[in-house]
Scaffold this motif. Sequence first.
Motif, PDB file in Angstrom:
ATOM      1  N   ALA A   8       0.820  -1.210   0.000  1.00 44.41           N
ATOM      2  CA  ALA A   8       0.000   0.000   0.000  1.00 44.41           C
ATOM      3  C   ALA A   8       0.852   1.258   0.000  1.00 44.41           C
ATOM      4  CB  ALA A   8      -0.939  -0.013   1.200  1.00 44.41           C
ATOM      5  N   ASP A   9       1.933   1.250   0.798  1.00 44.95           N
ATOM      6  CA  ASP A   9       2.740   2.462   0.922  1.00 44.95           C
ATOM      7  C   ASP A   9       3.721   2.646  -0.236  1.00 44.95           C
ATOM      8  OD1 ASP A   9       4.595   0.515   1.523  1.00 44.95           O
ATOM      9  OD2 ASP A   9       5.001   1.197   3.564  1.00 44.95           O
ATOM     10  N   SER A  10       3.731   1.708  -1.183  1.00 49.16           N
ATOM     11  CA  SER A  10       4.591   1.866  -2.359  1.00 49.16           C
ATOM     12  C   SER A  10       3.846   2.513  -3.527  1.00 49.16           C
ATOM     13  CB  SER A  10       5.151   0.507  -2.798  1.00 49.16           C
ATOM     14  OG  SER A  10       4.138  -0.290  -3.403  1.00 49.16           O
ATOM     15  N   ARG A  11       2.541   2.719  -3.363  1.00 46.90           N
ATOM     16  CA  ARG A  11       1.762   3.352  -4.425  1.00 46.90           C
ATOM     17  C   ARG A  11       2.092   4.841  -4.518  1.00 46.90           C
ATOM     18  NH1 ARG A  11      -4.263   2.124  -2.750  1.00 46.90           N
ATOM     19  NH2 ARG A  11      -3.391   2.852  -0.773  1.00 46.90           N
ATOM     20  N   SER A  12       1.926   5.403  -5.681  1.00 46.69           N
ATOM     21  CA  SER A  12       2.073   6.844  -5.832  1.00 46.69           C
ATOM     22  C   SER A  12       0.856   7.536  -5.212  1.00 46.69           C
ATOM     23  CB  SER A  12       2.178   7.213  -7.306  1.00 46.69           C
ATOM     24  OG  SER A  12       2.131   8.615  -7.492  1.00 46.69           O
ATOM     25  N   PHE A  13       1.076   8.688  -4.620  1.00 47.63           N
ATOM     26  CA  PHE A  13      -0.023   9.448  -4.017  1.00 47.63           C
ATOM     27  C   PHE A  13      -0.004  10.869  -4.539  1.00 47.63           C
ATOM     28  CE2 PHE A  13      -1.498  12.314  -0.547  1.00 47.63           C
ATOM     29  CZ  PHE A  13      -2.832  11.952  -0.563  1.00 47.63           C
ATOM     30  N   SER A  21      -5.585  10.704  -4.573  1.00 50.84           N
ATOM     31  CA  SER A  21      -5.552   9.536  -5.444  1.00 50.84           C
ATOM     32  C   SER A  21      -4.283   8.727  -5.226  1.00 50.84           C
ATOM     33  CB  SER A  21      -5.636   9.979  -6.910  1.00 50.84           C
ATOM     34  OG  SER A  21      -5.743   8.869  -7.765  1.00 50.84           O
ATOM     35  N   TYR A  22      -4.470   7.427  -5.051  1.00 47.32           N
ATOM     36  CA  TYR A  22      -3.356   6.480  -4.951  1.00 47.32           C
ATOM     37  C   TYR A  22      -3.298   5.674  -6.245  1.00 47.32           C
ATOM     38  CZ  TYR A  22      -3.401   7.440   0.093  1.00 47.32           C
ATOM     39  OH  TYR A  22      -3.355   8.049   1.320  1.00 47.32           O
ATOM     40  N   HIS A  23      -2.124   5.653  -6.876  1.00 48.93           N
ATOM     41  CA  HIS A  23      -1.950   4.978  -8.152  1.00 48.93           C
ATOM     42  C   HIS A  23      -1.086   3.734  -7.965  1.00 48.93           C
ATOM     43  CE1 HIS A  23      -3.495   8.728  -9.577  1.00 48.93           C
ATOM     44  NE2 HIS A  23      -2.360   9.382  -9.455  1.00 48.93           N
ATOM     45  N   THR A  24      -1.645   2.565  -8.254  1.00 51.57           N
ATOM     46  CA  THR A  24      -0.847   1.341  -8.215  1.00 51.57           C
ATOM     47  C   THR A  24       0.065   1.264  -9.420  1.00 51.57           C
ATOM     48  OG1 THR A  24      -2.493   0.119  -6.930  1.00 51.57           O
ATOM     49  CG2 THR A  24      -0.955  -1.186  -8.227  1.00 51.57           C
ATOM     50  N   PHE A  25      -0.446   1.701 -10.580  1.00 43.38           N
ATOM     51  CA  PHE A  25       0.330   1.663 -11.822  1.00 43.38           C
ATOM     52  C   PHE A  25       0.551   3.081 -12.337  1.00 43.38           C
ATOM     53  CE2 PHE A  25      -2.068  -2.329 -11.568  1.00 43.38           C
ATOM     54  CZ  PHE A  25      -1.037  -3.251 -11.652  1.00 43.38           C
ATOM     55  N   SER A  26       1.512   3.218 -13.252  1.00 46.49           N
ATOM     56  CA  SER A  26       1.819   4.527 -13.824  1.00 46.49           C
ATOM     57  C   SER A  26       0.546   5.178 -14.348  1.00 46.49           C
ATOM     58  CB  SER A  26       2.832   4.375 -14.963  1.00 46.49           C
ATOM     59  OG  SER A  26       4.063   3.902 -14.473  1.00 46.49           O
ATOM     60  N   ARG A  42      -4.312  -2.320 -16.632  1.00 46.24           N
ATOM     61  CA  ARG A  42      -3.501  -1.135 -16.905  1.00 46.24           C
ATOM     62  C   ARG A  42      -3.517  -0.106 -15.777  1.00 46.24           C
ATOM     63  NH1 ARG A  42      -0.946   2.382 -16.626  1.00 46.24           N
ATOM     64  NH2 ARG A  42      -0.242   3.970 -18.111  1.00 46.24           N
ATOM     65  N   VAL A  43      -4.656   0.099 -15.121  1.00 43.92           N
ATOM     66  CA  VAL A  43      -4.786   1.145 -14.098  1.00 43.92           C
ATOM     67  C   VAL A  43      -5.575   0.606 -12.915  1.00 43.92           C
ATOM     68  CG1 VAL A  43      -5.936   3.362 -13.559  1.00 43.92           C
ATOM     69  CG2 VAL A  43      -4.625   3.123 -15.678  1.00 43.92           C
ATOM     70  N   LEU A  44      -5.112   0.917 -11.719  1.00 42.55           N
ATOM     71  CA  LEU A  44      -5.891   0.678 -10.500  1.00 42.55           C
ATOM     72  C   LEU A  44      -5.682   1.890  -9.598  1.00 42.55           C
ATOM     73  CD1 LEU A  44      -6.011  -2.618  -8.373  1.00 42.55           C
ATOM     74  CD2 LEU A  44      -6.692  -0.380  -7.573  1.00 42.55           C
ATOM     75  N   ASN A  45      -6.639   2.800  -9.643  1.00 42.69           N
ATOM     76  CA  ASN A  45      -6.581   4.022  -8.835  1.00 42.69           C
ATOM     77  C   ASN A  45      -7.567   3.932  -7.679  1.00 42.69           C
ATOM     78  OD1 ASN A  45      -4.710   5.054 -10.606  1.00 42.69           O
ATOM     79  ND2 ASN A  45      -6.110   6.489 -11.595  1.00 42.69           N
ATOM     80  N   ASP A  46      -7.122   4.352  -6.530  1.00 40.66           N
ATOM     81  CA  ASP A  46      -7.912   4.370  -5.296  1.00 40.66           C
ATOM     82  C   ASP A  46      -8.168   5.841  -4.979  1.00 40.66           C
ATOM     83  OD1 ASP A  46      -8.986   3.951  -2.777  1.00 40.66           O
ATOM     84  OD2 ASP A  46      -7.247   2.902  -1.964  1.00 40.66           O
ATOM     85  N   ASP A  47      -9.347   6.351  -5.366  1.00 42.18           N
ATOM     86  CA  ASP A  47      -9.631   7.784  -5.347  1.00 42.18           C
ATOM     87  C   ASP A  47     -10.599   8.172  -4.240  1.00 42.18           C
ATOM     88  OD1 ASP A  47      -8.044   8.114  -7.577  1.00 42.18           O
ATOM     89  OD2 ASP A  47      -9.718   8.133  -8.991  1.00 42.18           O
ATOM     90  N   ILE A  48     -10.312   9.308  -3.619  1.00 40.36           N
ATOM     91  CA  ILE A  48     -11.226   9.927  -2.653  1.00 40.36           C
ATOM     92  C   ILE A  48     -11.528  11.337  -3.156  1.00 40.36           C
ATOM     93  CG2 ILE A  48     -11.591  10.678  -0.268  1.00 40.36           C
ATOM     94  CD1 ILE A  48      -9.485   8.572   0.565  1.00 40.36           C
ATOM     95  N   VAL A  49     -12.806  11.615  -3.408  1.00 42.12           N
ATOM     96  CA  VAL A  49     -13.223  12.899  -3.974  1.00 42.12           C
ATOM     97  C   VAL A  49     -14.111  13.618  -2.964  1.00 42.12           C
ATOM     98  CG1 VAL A  49     -14.475  14.028  -5.853  1.00 42.12           C
ATOM     99  CG2 VAL A  49     -13.117  11.984  -6.313  1.00 42.12           C
ATOM    100  N   LYS A  50     -13.818  14.883  -2.729  1.00 37.53           N
ATOM    101  CA  LYS A  50     -14.603  15.687  -1.789  1.00 37.53           C
ATOM    102  C   LYS A  50     -16.024  15.919  -2.303  1.00 37.53           C
ATOM    103  CE  LYS A  50     -11.063  18.383   0.656  1.00 37.53           C
ATOM    104  NZ  LYS A  50     -10.595  19.762   0.975  1.00 37.53           N
ATOM    105  N   PRO A 112     -17.524  12.714   1.340  1.00 36.66           N
ATOM    106  CA  PRO A 112     -16.587  12.222   0.334  1.00 36.66           C
ATOM    107  C   PRO A 112     -17.060  10.909  -0.279  1.00 36.66           C
ATOM    108  CG  PRO A 112     -15.749  11.778   2.536  1.00 36.66           C
ATOM    109  CD  PRO A 112     -16.974  12.628   2.711  1.00 36.66           C
ATOM    110  N   VAL A 113     -16.547  10.604  -1.442  1.00 36.77           N
ATOM    111  CA  VAL A 113     -16.765   9.308  -2.075  1.00 36.77           C
ATOM    112  C   VAL A 113     -15.400   8.664  -2.298  1.00 36.77           C
ATOM    113  CG1 VAL A 113     -16.834  10.302  -4.413  1.00 36.77           C
ATOM    114  CG2 VAL A 113     -17.793   8.037  -4.006  1.00 36.77           C
ATOM    115  N   ASN A 114     -15.295   7.399  -1.968  1.00 30.05           N
ATOM    116  CA  ASN A 114     -14.075   6.623  -2.205  1.00 30.05           C
ATOM    117  C   ASN A 114     -14.417   5.528  -3.209  1.00 30.05           C
ATOM    118  OD1 ASN A 114     -12.046   4.325  -0.186  1.00 30.05           O
ATOM    119  ND2 ASN A 114     -11.531   5.395  -2.060  1.00 30.05           N
ATOM    120  N   PHE A 115     -13.699   5.506  -4.319  1.00 26.82           N
ATOM    121  CA  PHE A 115     -13.983   4.485  -5.326  1.00 26.82           C
ATOM    122  C   PHE A 115     -12.707   4.025  -6.009  1.00 26.82           C
ATOM    123  CE2 PHE A 115     -13.881   8.321  -7.815  1.00 26.82           C
ATOM    124  CZ  PHE A 115     -13.563   7.969  -9.124  1.00 26.82           C
ATOM    125  N   LEU A 116     -12.766   2.811  -6.531  1.00 29.05           N
ATOM    126  CA  LEU A 116     -11.687   2.272  -7.339  1.00 29.05           C
ATOM    127  C   LEU A 116     -11.994   2.536  -8.802  1.00 29.05           C
ATOM    128  CD1 LEU A 116     -11.144  -1.229  -5.667  1.00 29.05           C
ATOM    129  CD2 LEU A 116     -10.013   0.938  -5.115  1.00 29.05           C
TER     130      LEU A 116
END
Length: 236
Positions: A8-13, A21-26, A42-50, A112-116
């Motif tokens: 988890a802590d290796s993802r880009s933030f 947004s946390y990005h698992t992939f580029s 190709r993409v797995l983003n873990d997003d939190i939107v206000k 907030p909404v949290n979605f993948l």
Amino acid sequence: MDKIIHRADSRSFSNHGWLQSYHTFSFAGYYNPERIHFGALRVLNDDIVKGGMGFGTHPHDNMEIVSIPLSGSLEHRDNTGRHEIIRSNEVQIMSAGSGIAHSEFNASKTDPVNFLQIWVFPKLKDITPRYQQKAFDVAERQNKLQVVVSPEADSDALLINQDAWFSLGHFDEGQSVEITPKMAQQGSYLFVLDGEVEIAGEVLKARDAIGLSNYDSATVKTLKAANFLLIDVPMS
């Protein structure tokens, strides 16, 4: 068995104020040559939107895009005139195909909404764009895997333009489930939403992930009650 571990802590933030947004992939401004994709994933983003904020209208083509709200709701609009609300325990898929433009906003003005947000390379290019969403009974994933996205048109899952399967599971502590590749030359990517599991000799906690390829089977054991997403995709 080949495996990759994405902690988890290796993802880009990235923190844009209205979006975390946390990005698992580029993705976007994040580039890591060792994290371009896992097979067709190709993409797995873990997003939190206000509340009241979101992504304005933007185009996509030739990509399978899956959105899974984990908490809160998303408001979807696209250039076909479609206007939908996607809630927790619902899954949305959009086959961008030959081209579609859409927007995604938090459906709440306050919470907030949290979605993948997940992208998968398509099997066929330039198909007519297609949209689906569906609510799934969470009881059907208790101590078992519930398929929510599938290439099989006659299944209860959402249809994807790729030989790919998405499954959700909620397992009590001490439970286990065996996973196997759906087809030859496929890999499996397991993303832990919460809890703690052990698989292939690795202990994974919330938002950790493992990708397995060149394997016959593996057992997922829950060390603590856990929710996780399993994505099966072609590796080539």
